[in-house]
Design a protein around this motif. Structure first.
Motif, PDB file in Angstrom:
ATOM      1  N   GLY A  53      -7.163   5.045  -1.416  1.00 26.73           N
ATOM      2  CA  GLY A  53      -7.899   4.801  -2.658  1.00 26.73           C
ATOM      3  C   GLY A  53      -7.446   5.598  -3.858  1.00 26.73           C
ATOM      4  O   GLY A  53      -8.138   5.609  -4.880  1.00 26.73           O
ATOM      5  N   MET A  54      -6.294   6.253  -3.770  1.00 25.80           N
ATOM      6  CA  MET A  54      -5.903   7.107  -4.894  1.00 25.80           C
ATOM      7  C   MET A  54      -4.781   6.538  -5.769  1.00 25.80           C
ATOM      8  O   MET A  54      -4.767   6.746  -6.971  1.00 25.80           O
ATOM      9  CB  MET A  54      -5.518   8.485  -4.381  1.00 25.80           C
ATOM     10  CG  MET A  54      -6.738   9.282  -3.969  1.00 25.80           C
ATOM     11  SD  MET A  54      -6.355  10.944  -3.508  1.00 25.80           S
ATOM     12  CE  MET A  54      -5.612  10.687  -1.930  1.00 25.80           C
ATOM     13  N   CYS A  55      -3.824   5.825  -5.154  1.00 20.86           N
ATOM     14  CA  CYS A  55      -2.633   5.433  -5.938  1.00 20.86           C
ATOM     15  C   CYS A  55      -2.809   4.122  -6.703  1.00 20.86           C
ATOM     16  O   CYS A  55      -2.143   3.890  -7.702  1.00 20.86           O
ATOM     17  CB  CYS A  55      -1.414   5.340  -5.019  1.00 20.86           C
ATOM     18  SG  CYS A  55      -1.489   3.940  -3.888  1.00 20.86           S
ATOM     19  N   GLY A  56      -3.653   3.240  -6.245  1.00 15.04           N
ATOM     20  CA  GLY A  56      -3.879   1.961  -6.936  1.00 15.04           C
ATOM     21  C   GLY A  56      -2.860   0.889  -6.584  1.00 15.04           C
ATOM     22  O   GLY A  56      -2.943  -0.230  -7.105  1.00 15.04           O
ATOM     23  N   ALA A  57      -1.905   1.181  -5.701  1.00 10.28           N
ATOM     24  CA  ALA A  57      -0.857   0.203  -5.370  1.00 10.28           C
ATOM     25  C   ALA A  57      -1.439  -1.080  -4.764  1.00 10.28           C
ATOM     26  O   ALA A  57      -0.894  -2.160  -4.946  1.00 10.28           O
ATOM     27  CB  ALA A  57       0.140   0.818  -4.390  1.00 10.28           C
ATOM     28  N   CYS A  58      -2.550  -0.957  -4.093  1.00  9.29           N
ATOM     29  CA  CYS A  58      -3.089  -2.090  -3.319  1.00  9.29           C
ATOM     30  C   CYS A  58      -4.120  -2.897  -4.085  1.00  9.29           C
ATOM     31  O   CYS A  58      -4.902  -3.616  -3.482  1.00  9.29           O
ATOM     32  CB  CYS A  58      -3.711  -1.566  -2.042  1.00  9.29           C
ATOM     33  SG  CYS A  58      -5.183  -0.588  -2.397  1.00  9.29           S
TER      34      CYS A  58
ATOM     35  N   MET B  29       0.853  -1.198   0.000  1.00 10.37           N
ATOM     36  CA  MET B  29       0.000   0.000   0.000  1.00 10.37           C
ATOM     37  C   MET B  29       0.877   1.233   0.000  1.00 10.37           C
ATOM     38  O   MET B  29       2.002   1.195   0.511  1.00 10.37           O
ATOM     39  CB  MET B  29      -0.895   0.021   1.243  1.00 10.37           C
ATOM     40  CG  MET B  29      -2.004  -1.003   1.199  1.00 10.37           C
ATOM     41  SD  MET B  29      -3.148  -0.780   2.566  1.00 10.37           S
ATOM     42  CE  MET B  29      -4.315  -2.079   2.216  1.00 10.37           C
ATOM     43  N   VAL B  30       0.344   2.329  -0.533  1.00 15.54           N
ATOM     44  CA  VAL B  30       1.105   3.592  -0.494  1.00 15.54           C
ATOM     45  C   VAL B  30       0.263   4.647   0.246  1.00 15.54           C
ATOM     46  O   VAL B  30       0.506   4.927   1.402  1.00 15.54           O
ATOM     47  CB  VAL B  30       1.519   4.069  -1.905  1.00 15.54           C
ATOM     48  CG1 VAL B  30       2.315   5.377  -1.796  1.00 15.54           C
ATOM     49  CG2 VAL B  30       2.385   3.001  -2.595  1.00 15.54           C
ATOM     50  N   ASP B  31      -0.759   5.184  -0.397  1.00 14.89           N
ATOM     51  CA  ASP B  31      -1.514   6.258   0.275  1.00 14.89           C
ATOM     52  C   ASP B  31      -2.529   5.725   1.282  1.00 14.89           C
ATOM     53  O   ASP B  31      -2.856   6.407   2.244  1.00 14.89           O
ATOM     54  CB  ASP B  31      -2.202   7.170  -0.753  1.00 14.89           C
ATOM     55  CG  ASP B  31      -3.261   6.436  -1.556  1.00 14.89           C
ATOM     56  OD1 ASP B  31      -2.959   5.336  -2.034  1.00 14.89           O
ATOM     57  OD2 ASP B  31      -4.381   6.946  -1.689  1.00 14.89           O
ATOM     58  N   GLY B  32      -3.054   4.531   1.025  1.00 21.15           N
ATOM     59  CA  GLY B  32      -4.022   3.953   1.959  1.00 21.15           C
ATOM     60  C   GLY B  32      -5.388   4.616   1.874  1.00 21.15           C
ATOM     61  O   GLY B  32      -6.231   4.414   2.730  1.00 21.15           O
TER      62      GLY B  32
ATOM     63  N   CYS C  45      -7.301  -1.006   0.330  1.00 22.47           N
ATOM     64  CA  CYS C  45      -7.318   0.008   1.398  1.00 22.47           C
ATOM     65  C   CYS C  45      -8.703   0.588   1.636  1.00 22.47           C
ATOM     66  O   CYS C  45      -9.052   0.891   2.765  1.00 22.47           O
ATOM     67  CB  CYS C  45      -6.306   1.113   1.126  1.00 22.47           C
ATOM     68  SG  CYS C  45      -6.664   2.113  -0.311  1.00 22.47           S
TER      69      CYS C  45
ATOM     70  N   PHE D  46      -9.637  -2.100  -4.503  1.00 25.31           N
ATOM     71  CA  PHE D  46      -8.533  -1.475  -3.773  1.00 25.31           C
ATOM     72  C   PHE D  46      -8.651  -1.935  -2.311  1.00 25.31           C
ATOM     73  O   PHE D  46      -9.643  -1.596  -1.639  1.00 25.31           O
ATOM     74  CB  PHE D  46      -8.608   0.048  -3.849  1.00 25.31           C
ATOM     75  CG  PHE D  46      -8.259   0.618  -5.210  1.00 25.31           C
ATOM     76  CD1 PHE D  46      -7.800  -0.204  -6.234  1.00 25.31           C
ATOM     77  CD2 PHE D  46      -8.364   1.976  -5.458  1.00 25.31           C
ATOM     78  CE1 PHE D  46      -7.470   0.312  -7.483  1.00 25.31           C
ATOM     79  CE2 PHE D  46      -8.039   2.507  -6.701  1.00 25.31           C
ATOM     80  CZ  PHE D  46      -7.598   1.671  -7.725  1.00 25.31           C
TER      81      PHE D  46
HETATM   82 FE1  FES Z   1      -3.275   3.522  -2.744  1.00 26.45          FE
HETATM   83 FE2  FES Z   1      -4.935   1.627  -1.837  1.00 26.45          FE
HETATM   84  S1  FES Z   1      -2.946   2.092  -1.136  1.00 26.45           S
HETATM   85  S2  FES Z   1      -5.198   2.951  -3.525  1.00 26.45           S
END
Ligand code: FES
Ligand code: FAD
Ligand code: NAD
Length: 273
Positions: A218-223, A213-216, A235, A233
């Motif tokens: 819902g914005m970055c899409g990492a998760c 996870m990055v931002d946690g 997070c 997502f």
């Molecule tokens: Fe970035 Fe979930 S951690 S969208």
């Protein structure tokens, strides 16, 4: 800034920290997590809120020192501060009523199971299975016993409790009695095998996913994870999902995306003292 009030070494590479975080403690619910930034140059990592005390204004985190950031966090002591703590994030766990629930905690995932089991105990029969590689790596046995009608402990090497992995007693329980729900938190491979174990019995199974996870928020899409063929997502849509619908192989593949970089970062951190 969030001050560390207590630090306990639960196992050689597992630490528990009680942190002063009144705003988070006030709103936290079982199943939620925080994003931790250890220092101003640090990356963002998700850790479950393993316990919270609304009156004292504290939350408890329990973490495995697996890479650079968790090792850096593990070097902080009581009295020192964590640069940033954001939360509570993610959806609280769904707590049913009048069910027989089996909670499965693998390794440090046991601490994440605890607050959910504690709340669920008020209105359900709770059987818990907690597993660790070896006796020294087993955590929160007493706490889990206090929130369970029955507790089964396993170690992979047989140094304590039953020898074997958590899915073995789980299968026996599913054969022996009516179980309404299974909740599993631990390594992705464990959650995959818990889902495979319960599927033939048609027992509802929930897994708390642990993607990068990055931002946690819902914005970055990492998760992103695949659940029932749909991208979610973790997070904001999770972290808990129907384990029978989760693509665990994709989760594990995505978890290893940055393995080379993570290993290099860890090596440089350890060598740099
Ligand atoms: Fe970035 Fe979930 S951690 S969208
Ligand atoms: P890294 O350098 O990032 O990684 C080291 C190794 O771990 C690599 O092999 C890598 O592939 C693997 N890895 C990387 N990220 C993860 C991940 N998210 N999960 C599993 N393996 C990973 N850990 C705890 O110890 N306690 C918790 O309470 C906890 N709660 C979590 C809650 C959520 C919602 C999520 C998504 C994860 C949680 N994790 C928890 C996992 C934790 O976030 C990672 O272990 C941590 O980000 C690793 O950071 P690092 O820099 O120390 O290691
Ligand atoms: P580990 O590798 O020591 O495994 C713990 C136990 O899981 C084992 O003792 C065994 O009983 C079981 N297990 C492992 N592989 C299995 C398999 N193939 N089949 C059946 N059972 C199996 O665990 P660890 O090193 O403490 O890692 C803990 C993991 O939990 C980390 O990956 C972390 O990201 C995750 N975690 C997730 C959350 C969350 O909220 N999603 C919270 C905390 C921790």
């Amino acid at each position: 800034m969030a001050r560390i009030l207590e630090k306990t070494e639960l196992a050689p590479d597992i630490k528990e920290m009680v942190v002063d975080a009144p705003l988070i403690a006030r709103k936290a619910e079982p199943g939620q997590f925080v994003i931790v930034v250890v220092d101003d140059k640090g990356e963002r990592i998700p850790l479950t809120i393993a316990d919270f005390d609304r009156e004292k204004g504290t939350i408890t985190i329990v973490f495995l020192e697996i890479g650079k950031t968790t090792m850096k966090l593990g070097r902080l002591n009581a009295g020192e501060e964590i640069a940033h703590l954001t939360g509570p994030l993610g959806n609280p766990s769904e707590i049913p009523e009048d069910e027989t629930i089996v909670f499965v905690g693998g390794g440090v995932g046991t601490a994440a199971v605890y607050p959910i089991a504690r709340k669920a105990k008020k209105s359900n029969e709770i059987i818990s299975i907690i597993g660790a590689r070896t006796k020294d790596a087993l955590i929160w046995e007493d706490r889990m016993r206090s929130v369970s009608d029955e507790l089964i402990v396993t170690t992979d090497d047989g140094s304590y409790g039953r020898k074997g992995v958590v899915t073995e007693p789980l299968k026996e329980l599913l054969e022996e009695k009516k179980v309404d729900r299974v909740v599993a938190i631990g390594p992705a491979i464990m959650m995959k095998f818990v889902a495979l174990t319960t599927k033939p019995y048609g027992v509802k199974t929930i897994a708390s996913l642990n993607p990068i996870m990055v931002d946690g928020s819902g914005m970055c899409g990492a998760c992103r994870v695949q659940v029932g063929g749909v991208t979610k997502f973790a997070c904001v849509d999770g972290p808990e999902f129907d384990a029978h619908e989760v693509d665990f192989d994709l989760l594990m593949k995505r978890l290893s995306t940055y393995r080379e970089e993570e290993e290099l970062a860890k090596k440089l951190f350890v060598e740099g003292g």
